[in-house]
Design a protein around this motif. Structure first.
Motif, PDB file in Angstrom:
ATOM      1  N   VAL A 124       0.707  -1.266   0.086  1.00 49.04           N
ATOM      2  CA  VAL A 124       0.126   0.108   0.328  1.00 49.04           C
ATOM      3  C   VAL A 124       0.702   1.860   0.072  1.00 49.04           C
ATOM      4  CG1 VAL A 124      -2.116  -1.384   1.152  1.00 49.04           C
ATOM      5  CG2 VAL A 124      -0.366   0.540   3.082  1.00 49.04           C
ATOM      6  N   MET A 133      -7.098   6.273   1.550  1.00 53.08           N
ATOM      7  CA  MET A 133      -6.948   5.251   0.186  1.00 53.08           C
ATOM      8  C   MET A 133      -6.824   5.536  -1.246  1.00 53.08           C
ATOM      9  SD  MET A 133      -8.610   2.085   2.042  1.00 53.08           S
ATOM     10  CE  MET A 133      -9.922   3.164   2.540  1.00 53.08           C
ATOM     11  N   LEU A 193      -6.899   2.267  -5.706  1.00 49.86           N
ATOM     12  CA  LEU A 193      -7.475   0.920  -5.000  1.00 49.86           C
ATOM     13  C   LEU A 193      -7.502  -0.019  -6.307  1.00 49.86           C
ATOM     14  CD1 LEU A 193     -10.453   2.438  -2.439  1.00 49.86           C
ATOM     15  CD2 LEU A 193      -8.218   0.996  -2.350  1.00 49.86           C
ATOM     16  N   ASP A 196      -7.342  -5.266  -2.188  1.00 48.45           N
ATOM     17  CA  ASP A 196      -8.092  -3.957  -1.283  1.00 48.45           C
ATOM     18  C   ASP A 196      -8.860  -4.452  -0.867  1.00 48.45           C
ATOM     19  OD1 ASP A 196      -6.069  -1.409  -3.210  1.00 48.45           O
ATOM     20  OD2 ASP A 196      -5.262  -2.701  -1.675  1.00 48.45           O
TER      21      ASP A 196
END
Length: 121
Positions: A64, A83, A86, A90
Motif C-alpha cells: 500500500v 486510500m 485502489l 484491497d
C-alpha cells in the motif's frame, strides 16, 4: 471503557479513492499508537498502516506504500486512512485498533467492529 468506532468505507471502482476514519474514546488518545488492519475472506488479518502516538511516525505495508495515507487528529481522538489508486486486492474488512503504547508495535488491545471496503474491477 474504551470504545473504537470506524466509519467510511464502501464500494468503489478500481483506481478510485475511499477514506475510513476511526474515533476512539475512553483513553488518552495521544499516548497510543493506532493501526489499520484488514482481513480478506480466507486470509489472515494483516497490518496495513500504523501511526505512533506522539511523534506521528508511520508504517505502511509494502503493498500500500504510495497509495494509502494514515493520519491522526489528537484533538478529535480520530485516526484516518486515505486510500487512493485502489485495487481489487484491497477488498477486505478494515479494522481500526489501539496499541498498548505510543509505539507502532503490538499488542493492539482495543478493536473496532470493522468496515467493509470493496473494490470492483
Amino acid at each position: 471503557q474504551v470504545q473504537v468506532v470506524e466509519s467510511g468505507g464502501g464500494l468503489v471502482q478500481a483506481g478510485g479513492s475511499l477514506s475510513v476514519s476511526c474515533a476512539a474514546s475512553g483513553l488518552t488518545f495521544s499516548t497510543h499508537a493506532m493501526g489499520w488492519f484488514r482481513q480478506a475472506p480466507g486470509k489472515e488479518r494483516e497490518l496495513v498502516a500504523a501511526i505512533s502516538g506522539r511523534s506521528g511516525s508511520t508504517y505502511y505495508r509494502d503493498s500500500v506504500k504510495g497509495r494509502f495515507t494514515i493520519s491522526r487528529d489528537n484533538a478529535k481522538n480520530t485516526v484516518y486512512l486515505q486510500m487512493d489508486s485502489l485495487k481489487p486486492e484491497d477488498t477486505a474488512v478494515y479494522y481500526c485498533a489501539v496499541a498498548d503504547s505510543s509505539w507502532i508495535s503490538p499488542p493492539y488491545r482495543y478493536w473496532g467492529q470493522g468496515t467493509q471496503v470493496t473494490v470492483s474491477s
